[in-house]
Write an enzyme that holds these catalytic residues in place. Structure first.
Site, PDB file in Angstrom:
ATOM      1  N   VAL A   1     -52.475 -21.584  -5.533  1.00 48.82           N
ATOM      2  CA  VAL A   1     -52.991 -22.914  -5.885  1.00 48.82           C
ATOM      3  C   VAL A   1     -52.399 -23.436  -7.195  1.00 48.82           C
ATOM      4  O   VAL A   1     -52.991 -24.297  -7.841  1.00 48.82           O
ATOM      5  CB  VAL A   1     -54.545 -22.963  -5.901  1.00 48.82           C
ATOM      6  CG1 VAL A   1     -55.099 -22.747  -4.508  1.00 48.82           C
ATOM      7  CG2 VAL A   1     -55.132 -21.951  -6.882  1.00 48.82           C
TER       8      VAL A   1
ATOM      9  N   TYR B   1     -53.856 -22.639 -14.442  1.00 48.81           N
ATOM     10  CA  TYR B   1     -53.788 -23.709 -13.432  1.00 48.81           C
ATOM     11  C   TYR B   1     -54.941 -24.710 -13.592  1.00 48.81           C
ATOM     12  O   TYR B   1     -54.941 -25.753 -12.949  1.00 48.81           O
ATOM     13  CB  TYR B   1     -53.850 -23.151 -11.998  1.00 48.81           C
ATOM     14  CG  TYR B   1     -52.831 -22.114 -11.627  1.00 48.81           C
ATOM     15  CD1 TYR B   1     -51.698 -21.884 -12.411  1.00 48.81           C
ATOM     16  CD2 TYR B   1     -52.989 -21.357 -10.461  1.00 48.81           C
ATOM     17  CE1 TYR B   1     -50.781 -20.902 -12.050  1.00 48.81           C
ATOM     18  CE2 TYR B   1     -52.062 -20.398 -10.095  1.00 48.81           C
ATOM     19  CZ  TYR B   1     -50.983 -20.164 -10.894  1.00 48.81           C
ATOM     20  OH  TYR B   1     -50.075 -19.205 -10.519  1.00 48.81           O
TER      21      TYR B   1
ATOM     22  N   GLN C   1     -46.130  -9.766  -9.870  1.00 54.68           N
ATOM     23  CA  GLN C   1     -45.922 -11.036  -9.153  1.00 54.68           C
ATOM     24  C   GLN C   1     -44.795 -11.824  -9.831  1.00 54.68           C
ATOM     25  O   GLN C   1     -44.841 -12.054 -11.037  1.00 54.68           O
ATOM     26  CB  GLN C   1     -47.238 -11.851  -9.185  1.00 54.68           C
ATOM     27  CG  GLN C   1     -47.139 -13.131  -8.396  1.00 54.68           C
ATOM     28  CD  GLN C   1     -48.383 -14.010  -8.469  1.00 54.68           C
ATOM     29  OE1 GLN C   1     -48.339 -15.119  -8.995  1.00 54.68           O
ATOM     30  NE2 GLN C   1     -49.499 -13.534  -7.943  1.00 54.68           N
TER      31      GLN C   1
ATOM     32  N   SER D   1     -44.036 -18.744  -5.244  1.00 52.62           N
ATOM     33  CA  SER D   1     -43.067 -19.775  -4.842  1.00 52.62           C
ATOM     34  C   SER D   1     -42.143 -19.278  -3.727  1.00 52.62           C
ATOM     35  O   SER D   1     -40.916 -19.401  -3.840  1.00 52.62           O
ATOM     36  CB  SER D   1     -42.252 -20.267  -6.036  1.00 52.62           C
ATOM     37  OG  SER D   1     -43.079 -20.972  -6.919  1.00 52.62           O
TER      38      SER D   1
ATOM     39  N   LEU E   1     -41.491 -20.663  -1.186  1.00 55.51           N
ATOM     40  CA  LEU E   1     -40.780 -21.829  -0.636  1.00 55.51           C
ATOM     41  C   LEU E   1     -39.898 -22.475  -1.702  1.00 55.51           C
ATOM     42  O   LEU E   1     -39.457 -23.612  -1.537  1.00 55.51           O
ATOM     43  CB  LEU E   1     -41.794 -22.853  -0.104  1.00 55.51           C
ATOM     44  CG  LEU E   1     -42.825 -22.289   0.872  1.00 55.51           C
ATOM     45  CD1 LEU E   1     -43.889 -23.327   1.217  1.00 55.51           C
ATOM     46  CD2 LEU E   1     -42.132 -21.800   2.144  1.00 55.51           C
TER      47      LEU E   1
ATOM     48  N   THR F   1     -51.490 -28.035  -0.377  1.00 57.60           N
ATOM     49  CA  THR F   1     -52.788 -28.716  -0.385  1.00 57.60           C
ATOM     50  C   THR F   1     -52.897 -29.632   0.837  1.00 57.60           C
ATOM     51  O   THR F   1     -53.742 -30.509   0.889  1.00 57.60           O
ATOM     52  CB  THR F   1     -52.979 -29.540  -1.683  1.00 57.60           C
ATOM     53  OG1 THR F   1     -51.791 -30.274  -1.940  1.00 57.60           O
ATOM     54  CG2 THR F   1     -53.278 -28.645  -2.865  1.00 57.60           C
TER      55      THR F   1
HETATM   56  P1  A2P Z   1     -47.823 -29.507  -0.308  1.00 61.67           P
HETATM   57  O1  A2P Z   1     -48.826 -28.863  -1.224  1.00 61.67           O
HETATM   58  O2  A2P Z   1     -47.880 -31.000  -0.347  1.00 61.67           O
HETATM   59  O3  A2P Z   1     -47.859 -28.956   1.101  1.00 61.67           O
HETATM   60  P2  A2P Z   1     -44.184 -22.789  -3.308  1.00 61.67           P
HETATM   61  O4  A2P Z   1     -45.290 -22.072  -2.626  1.00 61.67           O
HETATM   62  O5  A2P Z   1     -42.846 -22.155  -3.115  1.00 61.67           O
HETATM   63  O6  A2P Z   1     -44.462 -23.009  -4.785  1.00 61.67           O
HETATM   64  O7  A2P Z   1     -44.028 -24.229  -2.639  1.00 61.67           O
HETATM   65  C1  A2P Z   1     -45.011 -25.212  -2.759  1.00 61.67           C
HETATM   66  C2  A2P Z   1     -44.407 -26.547  -2.396  1.00 61.67           C
HETATM   67  O8  A2P Z   1     -43.978 -26.542  -1.028  1.00 61.67           O
HETATM   68  C3  A2P Z   1     -45.398 -27.665  -2.532  1.00 61.67           C
HETATM   69  O9  A2P Z   1     -44.703 -28.816  -2.955  1.00 61.67           O
HETATM   70  C4  A2P Z   1     -45.931 -27.849  -1.105  1.00 61.67           C
HETATM   71  O10 A2P Z   1     -46.351 -29.171  -0.883  1.00 61.67           O
HETATM   72  C5  A2P Z   1     -44.701 -27.534  -0.274  1.00 61.67           C
HETATM   73  N1  A2P Z   1     -45.030 -26.929   1.030  1.00 61.67           N
HETATM   74  C6  A2P Z   1     -45.952 -25.987   1.295  1.00 61.67           C
HETATM   75  N2  A2P Z   1     -45.926 -25.648   2.595  1.00 61.67           N
HETATM   76  C7  A2P Z   1     -44.983 -26.410   3.181  1.00 61.67           C
HETATM   77  C8  A2P Z   1     -44.490 -26.527   4.509  1.00 61.67           C
HETATM   78  N3  A2P Z   1     -44.976 -25.778   5.498  1.00 61.67           N
HETATM   79  N4  A2P Z   1     -43.505 -27.436   4.743  1.00 61.67           N
HETATM   80  C9  A2P Z   1     -43.010 -28.183   3.743  1.00 61.67           C
HETATM   81  N5  A2P Z   1     -43.417 -28.116   2.457  1.00 61.67           N
HETATM   82  C10 A2P Z   1     -44.394 -27.234   2.177  1.00 61.67           C
END
Ligand code: A2P
Length: 281
Positions: A29, A58, A170, A197, A199, A241
């Site tokens: 989060v 956070y 982590q 992170s 993603l 979110t």
């Molecule tokens: P959102 O919260 O609007 O879904 P990380 O976990 O690597 O920090 O990435 C978080 C980012 O990736 C946030 O901007 C989130 O946006 C976005 N995100 C999370 N899940 C997905 C998904 N399945 N597809 C595209 N973007 C995603």
């Protein structure tokens, strides 16, 4: 919810102590502000998530706690992590005090996992801070302790002062920053690597190579990145979110990425999406 991994703390004589279990997959989060955070945690718990990763830094511990309470799910079924803010990591007593503050913010009696958010800036604060973490463990304020953003040299140094080595380290891990060396150093002290992170904060999800890999196996790019982290043995905590994306990310657990594993591994780009204190002295 996905698989559970065994958590433990290695002692100087090589024994495992304070053993528990952690769901390998959870919701991060970071950057989820107040009301959005509460709603996201409620959606995630409803979808089947049982692991929430927050931090004092956070500024949303209160909303995480409210969502847990409102969900009606038994506390014992939800794994909750929080972290000692870096500028609070200045000594033994301060650490215990801040742990109690996090518990108060969350409205919980114990944390499942408490992490030092980053190696304390002043190296002289690292040992007393960890001793405070150990006391949090021994007194039952927390069920497990660990670190975040520690480099291999920070972990090695802990062998000289830790009575219980961390159960988790982590740090940022994803297909564009794979970190086999730091993962191995983490495992060498008996800890599990935890990928934040996964993603790359969404900054690489339009990578055309990833898109073509994802298409081949009928998955979304985000699902491929998440499953790759899980396949490396990492605890993995994507942040979202958005209700649909929260559900999409959980569904990554069921994906078979074995046919495209080598292609994903070739995405390595040494890409740091956030900050990287692991290289600090
Ligand atoms: P959102 O919260 O609007 O879904 P990380 O976990 O690597 O920090 O990435 C978080 C980012 O990736 C946030 O901007 C989130 O946006 C976005 N995100 C999370 N899940 C997905 C998904 N399945 N597809 C595209 N973007 C995603």
């Amino acid at each position: 919810m996905g698989p559970l991994l065994p958590l433990s703390h290695t002692t100087p004589d090589g024994a495992k102590s304070y053993e528990s279990e952690i769901p390998q997959f959870g919701l991060g989060v970071f950057l989820a502000n107040g009301p959005d955070c509460k709603q996201a945690v409620l959606w995630a718990l409803d979808a089947g998530y049982r692991h929430i990763d927050t931090a004092r830094a956070y500024d949303n511990e209160r909303q995480v706690g409210e969502a847990i309470l409102e969900s009606g799910i038994d506390r014992s079924e939800i794994f909750v992590t929080s972290k000692l803010r870096r500028f609070h990591a200045v000594g033994h007593e301060e650490t215990i005090h801040r742990c109690k503050e996090s518990l108060e913010n969350l409205g919980l009696e114990y944390l499942d996992l408490f992490l030092v958010h980053a190696p304390p800036k002043d190296p002289y604060h690292r040992k007393p801070t960890w001793q405070g973490m150990e006391e949090c463990l021994e007194t039952g304020l927390v069920r497990a302790i660990g670190v975040s953003n520690y480099g291999a040299h920070h972990l090695d140094h802990m062998r000289s002062y830790a009575r219980y080595l961390p159960s988790v380290n982590q740090f940022e891990v994803h297909p564009w920053l794979q970190r086999p060396g730091l993962r191995a150093a983490t495992e060498a002290i008996g800890a599990i690597p935890e990928a934040y992170s996964p993603l790359a904060r969404g900054k690489k999800l339009d990578d055309p190579v990833l898109s073509s890999i994802a298409k081949k196996i009928g998955a979304s790019p985000a699902q491929v990145a998440i499953k790759w982290c899980l396949e490396q043995g990492c605890i993995t905590i994507p942040k979202s979110t958005n209700k649909n994306r929260i559900e999409e990310n959980l569904a990554a657990l069921n994906l078979d990425i074995s046919p495209v594993m080598a292609e994903i591994s070739s995405l390595e780009d040494n890409f740091v999406s956030g900050w990287d204190p692991t290289a600090e002295p």
